[in-house]
Motif scaffolding. Structure first.
Motif, mmCIF file in Angstrom:
data_model
loop_
_atom_site.group_PDB
_atom_site.id
_atom_site.type_symbol
_atom_site.label_atom_id
_atom_site.label_comp_id
_atom_site.label_asym_id
_atom_site.label_seq_id
_atom_site.Cartn_x
_atom_site.Cartn_y
_atom_site.Cartn_z
ATOM 1 N N ALA A 46 0.816 -1.131 -0.155
ATOM 2 C CA ALA A 46 0.075 0.063 0.028
ATOM 3 C C ALA A 46 0.752 1.366 0.041
ATOM 4 C CB ALA A 46 -0.963 -0.034 1.120
ATOM 5 N N PRO A 50 1.129 0.708 -4.544
ATOM 6 C CA PRO A 50 -0.225 0.444 -4.749
ATOM 7 C C PRO A 50 -0.680 0.292 -6.097
ATOM 8 C CG PRO A 50 0.043 2.734 -4.142
ATOM 9 C CD PRO A 50 1.417 2.172 -3.813
ATOM 10 N N GLU A 66 -2.781 -2.678 -4.360
ATOM 11 C CA GLU A 66 -3.845 -2.181 -3.616
ATOM 12 C C GLU A 66 -4.986 -3.247 -3.846
ATOM 13 O OE1 GLU A 66 -5.586 1.455 -5.265
ATOM 14 O OE2 GLU A 66 -6.816 1.508 -3.498
#
Ligand code: FAD
Length: 336
Positions: A46, A50, A66
Motif C-alpha cells: 500500500a 499500490p 492495492e
C-alpha cells in the motif's frame, strides 16, 4: 489513560503477511488484534507500490498492490480481526502465566497468548527535508504527508521532490492552491511518464511554477513559515512546504525485544516460525532462515505453519484435527 486489550494473538504489522495471518489464525478459531504504525493496512504494497502490478501470487496472474490488500482484507473479514492503526509496538514482556504483554508508544497494552511479528522491514517514516528550520515547522508549515487536502485550499504551496509522490501531489493540489511551486534539484523527474507530461504541461502554461534547486532554509516570520530559501539565495514565498523524499524503514524497537537476530532479521525455525522467545513468532520479510526469499508467497506459507503451532500452544488440551478450508470455513461462510 492506559488500557489493556486481551486477545488470543497480537500481530505486529498489517502488511500482506500480517493480514493473511489473521485469516489462517481465524480459520483455526483464534481471535486476532493487529497493530500497525501506519494509518491503514497494506505495508509495502500500500505504501510503496499500490498501482504496480504483482505477477507472482499463485492463481492471481496480475493484480496491483492495492487489489491484493483489498482481497486479503475481504478474505479475513469473516474472522473480524481488530485493527489498531497509528500505533508503534515498543515493548514485549512475558507475564507469569506465559502470555505476553505488548505495549505501544501511546501506552495502549495488549495481553496475548501469542505474538506474531510481521513487521516487514520495520516502521516506515518519511525522509526528512535537510533544510535549516525544518524541525521547527514540522507538522504545521512543513508537511510530509497530506491528510486533509482541504486544509491546503487557497494556500501558497511549495512541493519539494521529483518522484511519483511529489508530482502526484503537485497535480492534485495545484487547482485548490492559490499558487503552487514545484522545487526539485534538477529539471528531470523520476515519476510515471503520464504524470511527468501532465506536470510539464501545467508548468508550460504557467498554471504551476517550477524552480530547479535544493531548499536550504525555511524562512520564518514571527514563528510562521513565510517562504523557502534555495541554495544560491533565491526565495519562494509560501505558507506551506510539502516535502516528498520517499520513506525509509527502520526496525526500531523490535531490535530491543531480546530476540535472536540474523543481522536485521529475526531468526526463526522453519517448522513453526517460532523465534527464540517462547510464544513469539515471526513471518514475512522480517524473518530469516536459510534460503528465505523475501516474497509475499513465502509469507503466506509461513503464516499457515505458524497458525497451526499457535493453535497447539493456546489449546494444548484439545486433539487437533487437520481440516481443509472448505470444512473449516463452513460455519463462517455457510454451505456453498
Ligand atoms: P510489510 O509489507 O513490510 O509490512 C510490515 C508492516 O509492519 C508495515 O506496515 C509497518 O508499518 C509495520 N510495522 C513494522 N514495525 C512495526 C512496529 N514496531 N509497530 C507497528 N507496526 C510496525 N513481493 C512479491 O512477492 N512480488 C512482487 O512483485 C513484489 N514487488 C515488490 C516491489 C517493490 C517496489 C517492493 C518494495 C517490494 C516488492 N515485493 C514483492 C516484496 C513484498 O512487498 C514484501 O515481501 C511484502 O510486503 C512483505 O510483507 P510483510 O507483511 O512481511 O511486511
Amino acid at each position: 489513560e492506559v488500557s489493556e486489550i486481551e486477545t488470543d494473538v497480537l500481530i505486529v504489522g498489517a502488511g500482506p503477511c500480517g493480514l493473511f495471518a489473521t485469516f489462517e489464525l481465524g480459520m483455526l478459531g483464534m481471535r486476532c488484534d493487529v497493530v500497525d504504525v501506519l494509518d491503514r493496512p497494506g505495508g509495502q504494497c500500500a505504501e510503496l507500490y499500490p498501482e504496480k502490478p504483482i505477477y507472482d501470487i499463485p492463481a492471481l496472474p496480475d493484480c496491483s498492490g492495492e487489489q491484493l490488500i483489498d482481497n486479503l482484507l475481504l478474505q479475513a473479514r469473516p474472522f473480524e480481526p481488530r485493527f489498531h492503526f497509528g500505533l508503534m509496538v515498543e515493548a514485549l514482556n512475558r507475564m507469569d502465566d506465559g502470555r505476553w504483554r505488548v505495549r505501544t508508544n501511546d501506552g495502549q497494552c495488549f495481553i496475548a497468548g501469542a505474538v506474531v511479528i510481521a513487521a516487514g522491514s520495520g516502521c516506515f517514516s518519511p525522509r526528512k527535508l535537510p533544510a535549516a528550520g525544518a524541525e521547527m515547522h514540522e507538522g504545521e508549515g512543513l508537511l510530509y504527508a497530506v491528510r486533509e487536502r482541504e486544509r491546503l485550499r487557497g494556500k501558497h504551496l511549495v512541493v519539494v521532490g521529483g518522484g511519483d509522490s511529489a508530482l502526484d501531489w503537485a497535480l492534485n493540489l495545484h487547482d485548490i492552491a492559490e499558487r503552487l511551486t514545484l522545487v526539485h534539484r534538477r529539471d528531470r523527474f523520476r515519476a510515471a511518464p503520464d504524470t511527468v507530461n501532465k506536470v510539464r504541461a501545467l508548468i508550460d502554461t504557467g498554471a504551476m511554477d517550477f524552480r530547479a534547486g535544493a531548499v536550504a532554509e525555511l524562512v520564518d516570520d514571527s514563528g510562521q513559515l513565510s517562504g523557502v530559501r534555495l541554495q544560491g539565495g533565491d526565495q519562494v514565498v509560501c505558507d506551506h512546504v510539502l516535502a516528498f523524499f520517499g520513506l525509509s524503514a527502520r526496525l526500531g524497537p523490535l531490535t530491543s525485544f531480546g530476540l535472536d537476530m540474523h543481522g536485521d532479521h529475526i531468526r526463526v525455525d522453519t517448522e513453526r516460525f517460532a523465534t527464540s522467545l517462547d510464544g513469539v513468532y515471526a513471518i514475512g520479510d522480517v524473518c530469516w532462515y536459510p534460503g528465505k526469499l523475501r516474497l509475499i508467497l513465502s509469507g503466506f506459507h509461513e503464516a499457515a505453519l505458524m497458525a497451526h503451532d499457535v493453535k497447539r500452544r493456546l489449546h494444548p488440551d484439545i486433539r487437533h484435527v487437520f481440516e481443509h478450508s472448505t470444512t473449516a470455513m463452513k460455519e463462517h461462510l455457510g454451505p456453498r
